[in-house]
Motif scaffolding. Structure first.
Motif, PDB file in Angstrom:
ATOM      1  N   GLU A 165     -14.391 -62.760  68.542  1.00 30.21           N
ATOM      2  CA  GLU A 165     -14.537 -64.135  68.482  1.00 30.21           C
ATOM      3  C   GLU A 165     -13.197 -64.504  68.917  1.00 30.21           C
ATOM      4  N   PRO A 166     -13.248 -65.788  69.713  1.00 26.34           N
ATOM      5  CA  PRO A 166     -11.725 -66.466  70.233  1.00 26.34           C
ATOM      6  C   PRO A 166     -10.862 -67.239  69.202  1.00 26.34           C
ATOM      7  N   HIS A 167     -11.327 -67.544  67.917  1.00 29.10           N
ATOM      8  CA  HIS A 167     -10.553 -68.368  66.925  1.00 29.10           C
ATOM      9  C   HIS A 167      -9.235 -67.872  66.835  1.00 29.10           C
ATOM     10  N   ARG A 168      -8.570 -68.538  66.277  1.00 26.77           N
ATOM     11  CA  ARG A 168      -6.934 -68.078  65.993  1.00 26.77           C
ATOM     12  C   ARG A 168      -6.871 -67.065  64.957  1.00 26.77           C
ATOM     13  N   LYS A 169      -6.119 -66.264  64.930  1.00 27.27           N
ATOM     14  CA  LYS A 169      -6.146 -65.096  63.835  1.00 27.27           C
ATOM     15  C   LYS A 169      -4.506 -64.736  63.447  1.00 27.27           C
ATOM     16  N   ILE A 170      -4.363 -64.437  62.270  1.00 26.51           N
ATOM     17  CA  ILE A 170      -3.000 -63.891  61.953  1.00 26.51           C
ATOM     18  C   ILE A 170      -3.311 -62.392  61.762  1.00 26.51           C
ATOM     19  N   GLU A 171      -2.425 -61.593  62.594  1.00 26.94           N
ATOM     20  CA  GLU A 171      -2.609 -60.132  62.416  1.00 26.94           C
ATOM     21  C   GLU A 171      -1.830 -59.478  61.214  1.00 26.94           C
ATOM     22  N   VAL A 172      -2.401 -58.582  60.276  1.00 23.12           N
ATOM     23  CA  VAL A 172      -2.173 -58.163  59.056  1.00 23.12           C
ATOM     24  C   VAL A 172      -1.727 -56.738  59.514  1.00 23.12           C
ATOM     25  N   HIS A 173      -0.645 -56.248  59.676  1.00 20.20           N
ATOM     26  CA  HIS A 173      -0.001 -55.116  59.961  1.00 20.20           C
ATOM     27  C   HIS A 173       0.579 -54.196  58.738  1.00 20.20           C
ATOM     28  N   ARG A 174       0.467 -53.013  58.828  1.00 18.49           N
ATOM     29  CA  ARG A 174       1.389 -52.221  57.635  1.00 18.49           C
ATOM     30  C   ARG A 174       1.795 -51.027  58.394  1.00 18.49           C
ATOM     31  N   ALA A 175       3.117 -50.883  58.389  1.00 16.62           N
ATOM     32  CA  ALA A 175       3.663 -49.917  59.127  1.00 16.62           C
ATOM     33  C   ALA A 175       3.009 -48.349  58.817  1.00 16.62           C
ATOM     34  N   ALA A 176       2.979 -48.305  57.434  1.00 17.57           N
ATOM     35  CA  ALA A 176       2.359 -46.629  56.814  1.00 17.57           C
ATOM     36  C   ALA A 176       0.823 -46.443  57.294  1.00 17.57           C
ATOM     37  N   ASN A 177       0.394 -47.600  57.797  1.00 25.06           N
ATOM     38  CA  ASN A 177      -1.171 -47.475  58.298  1.00 25.06           C
ATOM     39  C   ASN A 177      -1.257 -46.583  59.489  1.00 25.06           C
ATOM     40  N   GLY A 178       0.193 -46.683  60.359  1.00 26.69           N
ATOM     41  CA  GLY A 178       0.091 -45.761  61.771  1.00 26.69           C
ATOM     42  C   GLY A 178      -0.646 -46.137  62.613  1.00 26.69           C
ATOM     43  N   LYS A 179      -0.968 -47.507  62.805  1.00 30.59           N
ATOM     44  CA  LYS A 179      -1.802 -48.046  63.699  1.00 30.59           C
ATOM     45  C   LYS A 179      -1.259 -48.900  64.732  1.00 30.59           C
ATOM     46  N   PRO A 180      -1.559 -49.030  66.058  1.00 31.07           N
ATOM     47  CA  PRO A 180      -0.821 -49.731  67.017  1.00 31.07           C
ATOM     48  C   PRO A 180      -1.060 -51.432  66.406  1.00 31.07           C
ATOM     49  N   LEU A 181      -0.134 -52.277  67.059  1.00 35.60           N
ATOM     50  CA  LEU A 181      -0.399 -53.630  66.969  1.00 35.60           C
ATOM     51  C   LEU A 181      -1.341 -54.161  67.648  1.00 35.60           C
ATOM     52  N   LEU A 182      -2.258 -55.269  67.397  1.00 36.11           N
ATOM     53  CA  LEU A 182      -3.417 -55.663  68.060  1.00 36.11           C
ATOM     54  C   LEU A 182      -2.808 -57.042  68.974  1.00 36.11           C
ATOM     55  N   PHE A 183      -1.740 -57.644  68.623  1.00 33.41           N
ATOM     56  CA  PHE A 183      -1.417 -58.948  69.384  1.00 33.41           C
ATOM     57  C   PHE A 183      -1.081 -58.816  70.612  1.00 33.41           C
ATOM     58  N   PRO A 184      -0.714 -57.757  71.301  1.00 37.39           N
ATOM     59  CA  PRO A 184      -0.555 -57.473  72.545  1.00 37.39           C
ATOM     60  C   PRO A 184      -1.796 -57.828  73.425  1.00 37.39           C
ATOM     61  N   ASP A 185      -2.919 -57.495  73.055  1.00 39.77           N
ATOM     62  CA  ASP A 185      -4.096 -57.238  73.741  1.00 39.77           C
ATOM     63  C   ASP A 185      -5.197 -58.501  73.206  1.00 39.77           C
ATOM     64  N   ASP A 186      -4.694 -59.415  72.182  1.00 32.97           N
ATOM     65  CA  ASP A 186      -5.579 -60.375  71.921  1.00 32.97           C
ATOM     66  C   ASP A 186      -4.800 -61.718  71.848  1.00 32.97           C
ATOM     67  N   PRO A 187      -5.053 -62.543  72.743  1.00 29.64           N
ATOM     68  CA  PRO A 187      -4.415 -63.925  72.865  1.00 29.64           C
ATOM     69  C   PRO A 187      -4.681 -64.698  71.806  1.00 29.64           C
ATOM     70  N   GLY A 188      -5.860 -64.468  70.979  1.00 27.91           N
ATOM     71  CA  GLY A 188      -6.083 -65.384  69.832  1.00 27.91           C
ATOM     72  C   GLY A 188      -4.923 -65.299  68.488  1.00 27.91           C
ATOM     73  N   ILE A 189      -4.228 -64.151  68.640  1.00 25.96           N
ATOM     74  CA  ILE A 189      -3.292 -63.924  67.431  1.00 25.96           C
ATOM     75  C   ILE A 189      -2.074 -64.795  67.570  1.00 25.96           C
ATOM     76  N   ALA A 190      -2.035 -65.680  66.499  1.00 24.55           N
ATOM     77  CA  ALA A 190      -0.913 -66.618  66.500  1.00 24.55           C
ATOM     78  C   ALA A 190       0.163 -66.473  65.485  1.00 24.55           C
ATOM     79  N   GLY A 191       0.229 -65.228  65.148  1.00 24.30           N
ATOM     80  CA  GLY A 191       1.161 -64.916  63.964  1.00 24.30           C
ATOM     81  C   GLY A 191       1.006 -63.607  63.341  1.00 24.30           C
ATOM     82  N   ILE A 192       2.026 -62.919  62.736  1.00 26.81           N
ATOM     83  CA  ILE A 192       1.762 -61.687  62.270  1.00 26.81           C
ATOM     84  C   ILE A 192       2.205 -61.624  60.725  1.00 26.81           C
TER      85      ILE A 192
END
Length: 235
Positions: A165-192
């Motif tokens: 969905e295109p609503h604005r989002k805040i990305e939650v990222h934890r380094a130990a999770n070992g997953k890539p960040l989402l914000f480069p591919d989701d224009p709806g992400i407004a902060g981290i």
């Protein structure tokens, strides 16, 4: 705690205070409406009381999403944010997307048996809470706008999931999770909100800084009407 920077902190703080003040005014107005359930259709425009109350319900409501991989800490952060918002006098509701086999009922209980027998909806009520269970029975899964329309009037709706969905989002990222960040591919992400340093122009806060995370969510939250319109535009 790694040094994390919120861009233009002073400016954002002023914006936050204005928006928080607006949310509090909306909360007081909706509380007054709840305290006065008497409906009088005395409008000059001929609109029904129900229609006017629906407009009142939507006015001032904001929505913001939390996005992130499983294990990033979205639910943990959310359970710390809600009491913080409540302490500020804000009413908060949550919409969470779940696995298609989830169930809130208990097999064998009367309400479960009613559903198994074919009831379209089962509403269970007590002196503490009520819950409405709606069976889709093969119908399409409701989209976020439809679900938003089912909520009572609150100041802030936090959406966990519904990443398409295109609503604005805040990305939650934890380094130990070992997953890539989402914000480069989701224009709806407004902060981290993260526990590490990230090279980005987006506003960033530490996961354990609940006051800063709350400010970030309120600053990025969008009117429900805008979220619904953005969703309709991609259908």
């Amino acid at each position: 705690m790694p040094p994390l920077v919120i861009a233009s902190a002073a400016k954002h703080s002023r914006i936050f205070r204005r928006r928080q003040s607006g949310l509090l005014r909306g909360a007081c107005h909706r509380a007054a409406l709840r305290a006065d359930p008497v409906a009088r259709d005395d409008g000059e425009d001929g609109g029904s009381v129900a229609e006017r109350r629906l407009l009142e319900k939507r006015a001032g409501m904001k929505v913001i999403g939390l996005a992130g991989w499983s294990g990033a800490g979205k639910t943990t952060l959310l359970t710390r944010l809600i009491p913080h918002f409540n302490a500020q006098g804000l009413r908060v509701s949550v919409i969470k997307h779940a696995h298609h086999q989830f169930d809130v009922d208990v097999p064998g209980k009367d309400s479960w048996r009613h559903r198994e027998a074919g009831a379209a909806e089962v509403l269970v009520a007590s002196s503490n809470r009520w819950a409405l269970m709606h069976e889709l029975r093969g119908a399409a899964e409701p989209k976020l706008p439809e679900l938003l329309g089912k909520l009572s009037a609150v100041d802030l709706v936090i959406v966990e999931g519904f990443k398409r969905e295109p609503h604005r989002k805040i990305e939650v990222h934890r380094a130990a999770n070992g997953k890539p960040l989402l914000f480069p591919d989701d224009p709806g992400i407004a902060g981290i909100a993260t526990d590490t340093t990230i090279d980005t122009g987006l506003p960033t806060v530490h996961l354990d800084d609940i006051a800063a995370a709350a400010e970030l969510l309120l600053r990025a939250a969008m009117p429900v009407e805008e979220a619904v319109a953005k969703s309709a535009a991609i259908r």
